[in-house]
Write a protein that holds these residues in place. Structure first.
Motif, PDB file in Angstrom:
ATOM      1  N   VAL A  34       0.846  -1.190   0.000  1.00 53.42           N
ATOM      2  CA  VAL A  34       0.000   0.000   0.000  1.00 53.42           C
ATOM      3  C   VAL A  34       0.883   1.242   0.000  1.00 53.42           C
ATOM      4  N   TYR A  47       2.321   5.109   0.603  1.00 51.69           N
ATOM      5  CA  TYR A  47       2.271   5.992   1.757  1.00 51.69           C
ATOM      6  C   TYR A  47       0.954   6.759   1.743  1.00 51.69           C
ATOM      7  N   PRO A  48       0.357   7.002   2.916  1.00 54.04           N
ATOM      8  CA  PRO A  48      -0.940   7.688   2.966  1.00 54.04           C
ATOM      9  C   PRO A  48      -0.960   9.042   2.269  1.00 54.04           C
ATOM     10  N   ASP A  49       0.162   9.796   2.332  1.00 52.83           N
ATOM     11  CA  ASP A  49       0.151  11.112   1.695  1.00 52.83           C
ATOM     12  C   ASP A  49       0.213  11.028   0.171  1.00 52.83           C
ATOM     13  N   HIS A  67      -1.866   8.706  -1.407  1.00 55.09           N
ATOM     14  CA  HIS A  67      -3.132   8.104  -1.819  1.00 55.09           C
ATOM     15  C   HIS A  67      -3.912   9.037  -2.746  1.00 55.09           C
ATOM     16  N   PHE A  89      -9.598   9.628  -0.393  1.00 56.33           N
ATOM     17  CA  PHE A  89      -8.541  10.180  -1.232  1.00 56.33           C
ATOM     18  C   PHE A  89      -8.982  10.383  -2.681  1.00 56.33           C
TER      19      PHE A  89
END
Length: 285
Positions: free
Chosen positions: A105, A107-109, A111, A148
């Motif tokens: 997955v 990195y969240p930033d 998405h 996102f």
């Protein structure tokens, strides 16, 4: 008294020269006919080759325009990508979609970058697909979009296809996952980097299609979905001198065009803007 000698019958000498002349004339006639047939076939083969080269030029040129259009739209959203025109690759660098080591997955930033890429692909590829399949959930309310994803927008119908050339279409877009060469240690989900790279491609596919379900409905000439996934593990590092570098953990989008068909004689020529775009892209390499 003279005795008279009986008249001798005249000998008939065969006219060999005439027979040889007739034979040579026949052989010469056959040779001329054969040469004419060969010349016609050669001219036809040359014409077919020129048409095939023109069709190939069209497909290559359109792919270049397609890649440039996607890069231009992503740049408007602050997403940096690289292009390999020769291989038809749009590289989502670690500045676009970055992965933690050993994880599938992003990195969240990053998405939000996945959602933006999905929207751009949906809008641009609609010009180069043969059509859309009927979604299995057609008529039902779509599932809620992830946070996102970009705000919902109507599918471009009909899409704006100013740069597309009739008859030139995309066959496949591969979401290709890659890893560094650091071995996985005690990872319960992925047994090796090859497995991890396929997981990255599949995860990005799921994220994209959850944001833009219409993207998954685009099909090629055979009616098969254009969007597919592939994993290459650590076998194709972007930086071979540093196989453990972050840049090797990435996603590439590879665009495969349909096998070009020779253009008809009365088909319009490839537009000059398309040929100039091809020349410009080649000079950039």
């Amino acid at each position: 008294m003279r005795t008279r000698t009986p008249d001798r019958p005249e000998r008939t000498v065969p006219d060999y020269l005439s027979s040889v002349s007739d034979l040579m004339s026949a052989l010469l006639f056959i040779f001329i006919i054969t040469l004419a047939v060969f010349a016609l076939r050669l001219a036809e083969a040359r014409r077919n080759m020129e048409q095939a080269e023109a069709a190939l030029t069209s497909a290559t040129s359109v792919r270049i325009l397609l890649l440039e259009a996607i890069r231009r739209e992503l740049a408007k959203r602050g997403i940096d990508v690289e292009i390999e025109f020769e291989h038809g690759i749009l590289r989502l660098t670690d500045r676009a979609i970055r992965f933690p080591r050993g994880e599938a997955v992003p990195y969240p930033d990053h998405h939000a970058h996945v959602g933006a890429v999905a929207r751009v692909l949906r809008d641009v590829l609609s010009c180069y697909a043969h059509g859309r399949s009927t979604p299995a959930l057609d008529g039902l309310p779509p599932p809620p979009a992830a946070p996102f994803c970009l705000p919902p927008a109507p599918f471009p119908d009909p899409p704006r296809c100013e740069e597309a050339i009739p008859g030139v279409r995309v066959d496949t877009v591969l979401i290709e996952g890659h890893t560094d060469n650091v071995p996985l240690v005690a990872n319960p989900r992925y047994k090796d980097n090859l497995d991890l790279s396929a997981g990255r491609a599949a995860e990005v596919y799921r994220m994209m299609t959850s944001c833009e379900p219409d993207l998954a409905s685009l099909v090629n000439k055979q009616g098969a979905p254009i969007l597919n996934v592939a994993g290459y593990g650590e076998s194709r590092p972007l930086d071979p001198k540093r196989p453990d570098a972050d840049v090797n953990r990435r996603i590439d989008l590879r665009f495969l065009m349909e096998s070009p068909r020779p253009r008809k004689r009365d088909a319009p020529p490839v537009p000059q803007r398309v040929l100039k775009a091809t020349e410009r892209a080649v000079n950039e390499r």
